[in-house]
Design an enzyme around this catalytic site. Structure first.
Site, PDB file in Angstrom:
ATOM      1  N   CYS A 143       0.851  -1.200   0.000  1.00  0.00           N
ATOM      2  CA  CYS A 143       0.000   0.000   0.000  1.00  0.00           C
ATOM      3  C   CYS A 143       0.879   1.239   0.000  1.00  0.00           C
ATOM      4  CB  CYS A 143      -0.912  -0.009   1.228  1.00  0.00           C
ATOM      5  SG  CYS A 143      -1.858   1.526   1.436  1.00  0.00           S
ATOM      6  N   HIS A 162      -2.904   4.082  -9.163  1.00  0.00           N
ATOM      7  CA  HIS A 162      -2.278   4.261  -7.859  1.00  0.00           C
ATOM      8  C   HIS A 162      -3.011   3.374  -6.869  1.00  0.00           C
ATOM      9  CE1 HIS A 162      -1.058   8.365  -9.543  1.00  0.00           C
ATOM     10  NE2 HIS A 162       0.058   7.664  -9.379  1.00  0.00           N
ATOM     11  N   CYS A 314     -39.210  59.348   4.090  1.00  0.00           N
ATOM     12  CA  CYS A 314     -38.986  60.530   3.265  1.00  0.00           C
ATOM     13  C   CYS A 314     -37.800  61.331   3.795  1.00  0.00           C
ATOM     14  CB  CYS A 314     -40.251  61.377   3.248  1.00  0.00           C
ATOM     15  SG  CYS A 314     -40.130  62.875   2.264  1.00  0.00           S
ATOM     16  N   CYS A 319     -37.633  69.405  11.990  1.00  0.00           N
ATOM     17  CA  CYS A 319     -37.126  69.155  13.350  1.00  0.00           C
ATOM     18  C   CYS A 319     -38.304  69.092  14.316  1.00  0.00           C
ATOM     19  CB  CYS A 319     -36.150  70.250  13.753  1.00  0.00           C
ATOM     20  SG  CYS A 319     -35.575  70.106  15.470  1.00  0.00           S
ATOM     21  N   CYS A 322     -37.689  72.396  17.168  1.00  0.00           N
ATOM     22  CA  CYS A 322     -37.894  73.789  16.769  1.00  0.00           C
ATOM     23  C   CYS A 322     -38.860  73.916  15.597  1.00  0.00           C
ATOM     24  CB  CYS A 322     -36.558  74.446  16.414  1.00  0.00           C
ATOM     25  SG  CYS A 322     -35.805  73.811  14.901  1.00  0.00           S
ATOM     26  N   CYS A 368     -28.203  66.373   2.925  1.00  0.00           N
ATOM     27  CA  CYS A 368     -27.239  67.469   2.837  1.00  0.00           C
ATOM     28  C   CYS A 368     -27.581  68.628   3.754  1.00  0.00           C
ATOM     29  CB  CYS A 368     -27.130  67.958   1.397  1.00  0.00           C
ATOM     30  SG  CYS A 368     -28.636  68.756   0.778  1.00  0.00           S
ATOM     31  N   CYS A 382     -26.817  66.993  -4.619  1.00  0.00           N
ATOM     32  CA  CYS A 382     -26.920  66.337  -3.317  1.00  0.00           C
ATOM     33  C   CYS A 382     -26.451  64.889  -3.385  1.00  0.00           C
ATOM     34  CB  CYS A 382     -28.366  66.391  -2.821  1.00  0.00           C
ATOM     35  SG  CYS A 382     -28.644  65.570  -1.238  1.00  0.00           S
TER      36      CYS A 382
END
Length: 549
Positions: A143, A162, A314, A319, A322, A368, A382
């Protein structure tokens, strides 16, 4: 967004591949109720609705494919194996190895067989190309692995001659199969890559469990090497996708609803090609580039400088502290009344002369932070990254900072649209609930409100495409083609934001009240449907020009 970049084979039992017949699958599909908050199927049914509105081009993403069960895909493979085995006069197991090597292109194999069948077998690694060794290599009874002298009938050899003892072959095959190897098992001899056919390996494997694993690995390798087949990447899903022409297109499994690119089995990524999206996702996963991840999620209000986070799809922003940004709908009614008094024809601001009170609306863009009014004509600025033309003459540190700045520019927009998709899924669910409520209150039928359902699905479809334009633009070389792409990208982005604005406010336009419910006027519905048509046309135009085949 996390993506598994590696293809993994399912380790479920072989019986799982054919556990349900087609009839049973149809019954299962029919009994499931659609999750109203899930918009994974936003491609379904929307294209035909838009085309009915006058679309003048076909969808570049249209792609014909078939979902096969395990037994159906086995029949497809068996037919091709029998054809090649008969033509080359080899066993089916050897024919499979030949087909794997040539990616199951039967016509190519048959053409090569006519010129030189022996060379074809050698190229496919099923026949040794060393003819001189065949006569002498099998004389030794020792072998080649354990070096033990054994009986001649205990030695086994492939066509390369082989010879090794049966015990060494068994150990060799067992170890490789446990490691997940299928077709790739080859001869143990050094520098010999001759493949071992399945009828040689199976008798060497101890136990039925290991043999079943080997069969599953073989099936995986057969399908993955076939140029017209792909395994569904869904968890433990046995479905195989079959196409006529392999292309990087969107396919969806009929069993688990997994959506993926047929070519690379990753998430669908048009217009970015498979190699580019792999580079991009690898770059995004790099720890050295993710320190600025927070910049994609929070910003400072351009007026009061408080940290703000977007809570809708979207990019047209206001904000919450504010109120810098757009008025909500009741405020708009007040401003409209003031405009009628002062005769000021300005939608975004007015001066009430009697009281000399100034009202000023200044919406801003989330990306942006600039004045939203300019986006009607300057959206291109942008979404376009402005390269520094003198950066090549500056220091390495400056070039590194510029490279990071460029990456963050595109990553921020990529991540922003990914988050918008998630937020708009919530809008979609609210629309579904609102429609259901109206139908239950006898305020129209489901068909009467179907356009809102379709608008939300189309919005997700368009935004998904837009998200994947940014990796494409990041790796795109500067030049006229990139300028054209960025222009079309900006046009698509502008129309998507218009559509997102209209979808989010579709239930807020108060034109008339019937039984305490808000109704949308025919003109507003027509405006929304027209915006759907425009957005879809922009998407198709971009994909038609830049989606690689």
């Amino acid at each position: 967004m996390s993506v598994d970049m590696n293809s993994q084979a399912s380790d479920s039992n072989e019986e799982d591949f054919g556990v349900n017949s087609e009839e049973e699958q149809e019954e299962d599909d029919g009994g499931e109720e659609e999750d109203p908050g899930d918009i994974a199927d936003y491609y379904d049914g929307v294209a035909s609705d838009v085309e009915q509105q006058g679309a003048d081009s076909s969808d570049p993403e249209e792609y014909q494919f078939t979902c096969l069960t395990y037994k159906e895909s086995q029949r497809v493979l068996t037919d091709e194996v029998n054809t090649v085995a008969a033509a080359l006069k080899v066993s089916p197991s050897v024919a499979k190895l030949i087909l794997v090597h040539f990616h199951w292109q039967v016509s190519q194999i048959l053409d090569r067989c006519k010129s030189s069948s022996s060379q074809l077998l050698s190229d496919a690694l099923v026949q040794s190309s060393s003819a001189g060794r065949l006569a002498t290599a099998a004389q030794s009874l020792q072998c080649g692995v354990c070096l033990q002298v054994v009986r001649r009938d205990s030695l086994l050899a492939l066509p390369c001659q082989h010879s090794f003892c049966k015990a060494c072959w068994e150990q060799h095959c067992t170890v490789l199969v446990k490691d997940g190897m299928g077709v790739g098992i080859s001869c143990m001899a050094q520098d010999c890559s001759l493949r071992m056919p399945e009828d040689f390996v199976l008798p060497l494997l101890p136990g039925e469990e290991l043999k079943d694993k080997y069969k599953r690995y073989l099936f995986r390798d057969y399908v993955e090497s076939h140029f017209q087949l792909q395994l569904c990447p869904g968890a433990d899903c046995p479905i195989v996708i079959k196409v006529q022409e392999p292309r990087p297109r969107r396919v969806q499994c009929s069993r688990c609803s997994e959506v993926f690119c047929f070519k690379c089995r990753q998430m669908y990524h048009a217009p970015t090609d498979c190699a580019t999206i792999r580079k991009w996702l690898t770059k995004c996963a790099d720890d050295s580039e993710t320190a600025n991840y927070i910049s994609a999620h929070t910003k400072d209000c351009p007026k009061c400088n408080i940290c703000i986070e977007k809570n809708g799809g979207c990019n047209h922003m206001q904000c919450s502290k504010c109120k810098h940004g757009k008025f909500c709908f009741p405020d708009f009614l007040i401003i409209k009344k003031l405009l009628s008094i002062t005769h000021t024809p300005n939608h975004f601001g007015c001066i009430w002369s009697p009281l000399r009170v100034i009202f000023l609306l200044k919406d801003f863009c989330w990306m942006c932070l600039g004045d939203w009014k300019t986006h009607g004509s300057e959206y291109y600025e942008c979404s376009r990254y402005k390269e520094n033309p003198d950066i090549v003459n500056q220091s390495q540190q400056a070039q590194a900072r510029e490279a990071l700045k460029k990456y963050l520019f595109y990553f921020e927009r990529w991540e922003n649209h990914n988050k918008s998709l998630q937020l708009e899924a919530q809008t979609y669910q609210r629309i579904q609930e609102k429609i259901q409520e109206r139908v239950m209150n006898n305020l129209g039928t489901w068909i009467d409100w179907q356009y809102l359902h379709n608008a939300a699905k189309l919005l997700a479809k368009c935004r998904y495409t837009l998200q994947y334009t940014y990796p494409y633009a990041y790796y795109m070389e500067s030049g006229p083609r990139k300028k054209l792409f960025e222009y079309q990208q900006a046009q698509l982005e502008a129309e998507i934001e218009n559509l997102s604005w209209k979808v989010e406010r579709a239930d807020s336009y108060e034109r008339g009240v019937v039984g305490g419910e808000v109704e949308l006027s025919a003109s507003d519905r027509g405006d929304l449907e027209n915006q759907m048509h425009i957005a879809e046309q922009r998407r198709r135009t971009l994909l038609k020009d830049f989606h690689k085949t």
